[in-house]
Design a protein around this motif. Structure first.
Motif, PDB file in Angstrom:
ATOM      1  N   ASP A   1      -9.251  11.769  55.856  1.00  0.00           N
ATOM      2  CA  ASP A   1      -8.651  10.466  55.537  1.00  0.00           C
ATOM      3  C   ASP A   1      -7.267  10.587  54.918  1.00  0.00           C
ATOM      4  N   GLY A   2      -6.485  11.530  55.409  1.00  0.00           N
ATOM      5  CA  GLY A   2      -5.090  11.612  55.012  1.00  0.00           C
ATOM      6  C   GLY A   2      -4.800  12.598  53.902  1.00  0.00           C
ATOM      7  N   VAL A   3      -3.542  13.020  53.837  1.00  0.00           N
ATOM      8  CA  VAL A   3      -3.059  13.986  52.852  1.00  0.00           C
ATOM      9  C   VAL A   3      -1.854  13.390  52.137  1.00  0.00           C
ATOM     10  N   GLU A   4      -1.804  13.551  50.821  1.00  0.00           N
ATOM     11  CA  GLU A   4      -0.690  12.999  50.047  1.00  0.00           C
ATOM     12  C   GLU A   4       0.541  13.897  50.147  1.00  0.00           C
ATOM     13  N   VAL A   5       1.686  13.291  50.427  1.00  0.00           N
ATOM     14  CA  VAL A   5       2.962  13.998  50.462  1.00  0.00           C
ATOM     15  C   VAL A   5       3.958  13.246  49.590  1.00  0.00           C
ATOM     16  N   CYS A   6       5.074  13.876  49.317  1.00  0.00           N
ATOM     17  CA  CYS A   6       6.081  13.253  48.466  1.00  0.00           C
ATOM     18  C   CYS A   6       7.467  13.613  48.984  1.00  0.00           C
ATOM     19  N   VAL A   7       8.354  12.636  49.036  1.00  0.00           N
ATOM     20  CA  VAL A   7       9.740  12.877  49.439  1.00  0.00           C
ATOM     21  C   VAL A   7      10.666  12.281  48.391  1.00  0.00           C
ATOM     22  N   GLU A   8      11.746  12.978  48.114  1.00  0.00           N
ATOM     23  CA  GLU A   8      12.678  12.504  47.089  1.00  0.00           C
ATOM     24  C   GLU A   8      13.471  11.287  47.558  1.00  0.00           C
ATOM     25  N   LYS A   9      13.766  11.253  48.861  1.00  0.00           N
ATOM     26  CA  LYS A   9      14.527  10.141  49.419  1.00  0.00           C
ATOM     27  C   LYS A   9      13.763   9.543  50.605  1.00  0.00           C
ATOM     28  N   ALA A  10      13.974   8.280  50.861  1.00  0.00           N
ATOM     29  CA  ALA A  10      13.325   7.625  52.002  1.00  0.00           C
ATOM     30  C   ALA A  10      13.708   8.333  53.300  1.00  0.00           C
ATOM     31  N   VAL A  11      12.759   8.402  54.229  1.00  0.00           N
ATOM     32  CA  VAL A  11      12.969   9.112  55.490  1.00  0.00           C
ATOM     33  C   VAL A  11      12.836   8.135  56.658  1.00  0.00           C
ATOM     34  N   ASP A  12      13.806   8.201  57.577  1.00  0.00           N
ATOM     35  CA  ASP A  12      13.739   7.434  58.816  1.00  0.00           C
ATOM     36  C   ASP A  12      14.334   8.309  59.911  1.00  0.00           C
ATOM     37  N   ASP A  13      13.512   9.214  60.439  1.00  0.00           N
ATOM     38  CA  ASP A  13      13.958  10.195  61.422  1.00  0.00           C
ATOM     39  C   ASP A  13      13.670   9.675  62.822  1.00  0.00           C
ATOM     40  N   LYS A  14      14.722   9.378  63.547  1.00  0.00           N
ATOM     41  CA  LYS A  14      14.561   8.787  64.876  1.00  0.00           C
ATOM     42  C   LYS A  14      13.922   9.764  65.864  1.00  0.00           C
ATOM     43  N   LYS A  15      14.151  11.055  65.682  1.00  0.00           N
ATOM     44  CA  LYS A  15      13.639  12.026  66.650  1.00  0.00           C
ATOM     45  C   LYS A  15      12.130  12.244  66.496  1.00  0.00           C
ATOM     46  N   SER A  16      11.680  12.450  65.271  1.00  0.00           N
ATOM     47  CA  SER A  16      10.242  12.667  65.071  1.00  0.00           C
ATOM     48  C   SER A  16       9.492  11.366  64.837  1.00  0.00           C
ATOM     49  N   LYS A  17      10.259  10.262  64.643  1.00  0.00           N
ATOM     50  CA  LYS A  17       9.695   8.937  64.356  1.00  0.00           C
ATOM     51  C   LYS A  17       8.968   8.907  63.001  1.00  0.00           C
ATOM     52  N   LEU A  18       9.392   9.787  62.092  1.00  0.00           N
ATOM     53  CA  LEU A  18       8.806   9.808  60.754  1.00  0.00           C
ATOM     54  C   LEU A  18       9.515   8.792  59.864  1.00  0.00           C
ATOM     55  N   VAL A  19       8.774   7.845  59.334  1.00  0.00           N
ATOM     56  CA  VAL A  19       9.315   6.829  58.428  1.00  0.00           C
ATOM     57  C   VAL A  19       8.467   6.844  57.155  1.00  0.00           C
ATOM     58  N   LEU A  20       9.112   7.174  56.022  1.00  0.00           N
ATOM     59  CA  LEU A  20       8.414   7.233  54.747  1.00  0.00           C
ATOM     60  C   LEU A  20       9.303   6.668  53.646  1.00  0.00           C
ATOM     61  N   PRO A  21       8.735   5.958  52.687  1.00  0.00           N
ATOM     62  CA  PRO A  21       9.514   5.511  51.542  1.00  0.00           C
ATOM     63  C   PRO A  21       9.691   6.655  50.553  1.00  0.00           C
TER      64      PRO A  21
END
Length: 579
Positions: free
Chosen positions: A277-297
């Protein structure tokens, strides 16, 4: 099979022990006429016998689909056998209260691109065979060990390939790739199970690939010629190279021989993260990568399935958009996945455990020696002993390839990497391991107990048996000037190279040995009762041989942590944010 002391394998066909519970609509394991039902839903039995294990590359599965809704006949009684009697102490068929023992099912917990740890007990013969049919195997000959030993340190090479198998993977890897060694981790597990090191190997590392013998589908063997100065990822797939070729390449590049391998493609990340049921990740800055389609706040998020794959595959969302930065993100993800899979939320959920068992076994291709579910379970139980705080993540120290004008590949940093390789080969931890975790046998630990002589009475000859050049002289100077061990001398180089520092002494020198052990932080296992030698003055002396684990004059060996100056390191117990 005798499950929880009830039932006998020769009385009931194991394949007939799965019966339909009309109250739940699920199939459950019946162990006897009045034995309790398993609280863990089992696989529905197909009309055919369990399908055999597949072999060869991942993706070619021959397991027959299970017919949905098919009823399973009740347990059969052997011809001529008397009617079965209720078990002693039990009358009739009273409802049985479910206990926590039902939660001791197969537990799979794991790592980047497919690696799993297994713990717990099997719920039935049939289900074990079913899981075993999920696991793919490749015969890599003597590139792998012939068996798995629970009493030794071991190295497992984890390989994530860039092969595009499965729906939704078109945006990752190279189109038409035969499956190169895209993500690679050499996992070393210490002999005493107090620590482990996960060493990432960059796919763009320039190496020499040795000649390697591969097994063909028709049973014949083919030798694939080696290559010099090529990317590491070409050690798999190209020219028909199998995982054994990758294992041989690792040994040639690092001096560390992998014992076994575990391999999977992109789908492993999807299925494993979905199972928990999912894994917790953390990013310092919001991500909107058009190539991998990864969108994260910015901040923490939970990812699974397609989004989890995008997180570990993106090269444009973090750092300098290169492979080395992606490796750091993958290591952070692996640590989070390990924490989730060993959490109480996962361990106490039979549903999650079964999903994880299915996902993990379907994701794997391994060498033949560990292709049995029972062996994989043994490996997992050994891995489970290692505290997450003592699992170190590192990457082989590298520098830009000096032969290139446009920097695209890297080479091993010869000023930093050898110390890392030697520590792993010498079974030395990169984290502080407390003495009580070492679990030394009582008689070994007892060597440190007793009276200690004065430092001025310690007579010892010092040999260099694998430490850095000049170490024997430096340690001699330290002992004489700082610790008062004036009756010491430099005896030059040892005949053999040792992974660990040792002190050999005669029985009547035990008090001297304990004093020197106290000064240097030697463990009981480093003390070797034996015989004395004659020093330059013609007097009996002990022999101190400095091994590869020697950290420098005046640095106590009891710190348990190998030095890794200038090398980034993280541990599995700490959450980090990708940047």
């Amino acid at each position: 099979m005798d499950a929880q002391g009830r039932g006998r394998a020769d009385d009931v066909d194991p394949a007939d022990q799965w019966v339909l519970n009309p109250n739940t609509g699920e199939y459950e394991l019946r162990l006897g006429p009045s034995a309790p039902q398993s609280g863990i839903p089992g696989p529905r039995r197909a009309a055919a016998a369990p399908s055999p294990s597949r072999t060869g590359a991942a993706g070619r599965r021959t397991t027959a689909p299970v017919a949905p809704g098919r009823d399973v006949p009740p347990p059969r009684r052997r011809r001529g056998a008397p009617p079965e009697e209720p078990l002693p102490g039990r009358r009739g068929r009273r409802p049985v209260k479910q206990t926590s023992k039902a939660k001791k099912s197969l537990l799979w917990t794991g790592g980047t691109m497919a690696f799993v740890l297994v713990a717990g007990a099997a719920t039935g013969y049939f289900y074990l065979k079913h899981l075993e049919g999920n696991v793919g195997t490749t015969d890599v000959g003597d590139a792998a060990a012939s068996n798995f030993s629970k009493d030794e340190a071991f190295n497992i090479l984890i390989i994530g390939t860039d092969k595009r198998t499965g729906e939704g993977n078109e945006g990752y890897g190279d189109a038409g790739s035969v499956g190169h060694a895209d993500t690679n981790i050499l996992l070393h597990v210490a002999k005493d199970r107090t620590n482990a090191t996960a060493l990432s190997i960059p796919r763009d590392l320039i190496v020499d690939i040795p000649d390697c013998r591969t097994k063909q589908e028709d049973g014949t063997e083919k030798v694939v010629a080696g290559q010099e100065d090529v990317r590491f990822n070409r050690s798999l797939g190209e020219s028909g190279r199998d995982a054994g070729c990758t294992m041989r390449t690792v040994e040639a590049a690092t001096g560390i021989k992998p014992d076994h391998f575990v391999m999977a493609d992109f789908n492993a990340v999807k299925t494993l993260t979905t199972a928990v049921d999912g894994v917790e990740v953390c990013v310092e800055k919001a991500v909107d990568d058009k190539k991998s389609k990864l969108v994260l706040p910015a901040g923490k998020s939970k990812v699974e399935g397609e989004q989890a794959l995008a997180f570990v595959r993106t090269r444009h969302a973090f750092g300098n958009e290169g492979d080395l930065d992606r490796i750091k993100v993958q290591q952070q993800f692996l640590g989070s996945l390990m924490r989730k899979m060993t959490s109480g939320d996962t361990l106490t959920s039979p549903t999650k455990l079964l999903k994880l068992a299915e996902a993990a076994t379907n994701a794997l291709t391994v060498d033949k020696a560990i292709g049995k579910v029972g062996t994989l379970k043994d490996i997992a139980l050994e891995l489970k002993k290692v505290p997450t705080k003592n699992i170190s993540f590192m990457t082989i120290p590298v520098v830009d390839n000096p032969a290139e004008t446009v920097k695209a590949t890297v080479v091993v940093d010869r000023t930093k990497a050898p110390a890392i390789f030697d520590a792993i080969a010498g079974d030395v931890s990169f984290t502080e391991v407390k003495a009580q975790e070492k679990q030394e046998k009582a008689e070994v630990a007892a060597r440190l107990k007793g009276t200690k002589s004065a430092a001025s009475d310690v007579r010892v000859r010092i040999l260099n048996g694998g430490a850095a050049g000049g170490s024997a002289q430096q340690q001699l100077a330290y002992l004489q000037t700082e610790e008062g061990v004036t009756k010491s001398e430099n005896a030059g180089n040892a005949e053999a190279t040792l992974a660990r520092t040792t002190l050999e002494y005669a029985p009547d020198q035990a008090d001297q040995a304990r004093r020197l052990a106290d000064i240097m932080g030697l463990s009981g296992s480093a003390l070797k009762p034996g015989k004395s030698v004659t020093n330059a003055q013609g007097l009996p002396a002990m022999t101190l041989t400095l091994g590869k684990d020697f950290k420098g004059a005046g640095v106590k060996l009891s710190s348990s942590a190998a030095a890794a100056p200038g090398v980034d390191k993280s541990t599995a117990d700490k959450a980090q944010c990708a940047s």
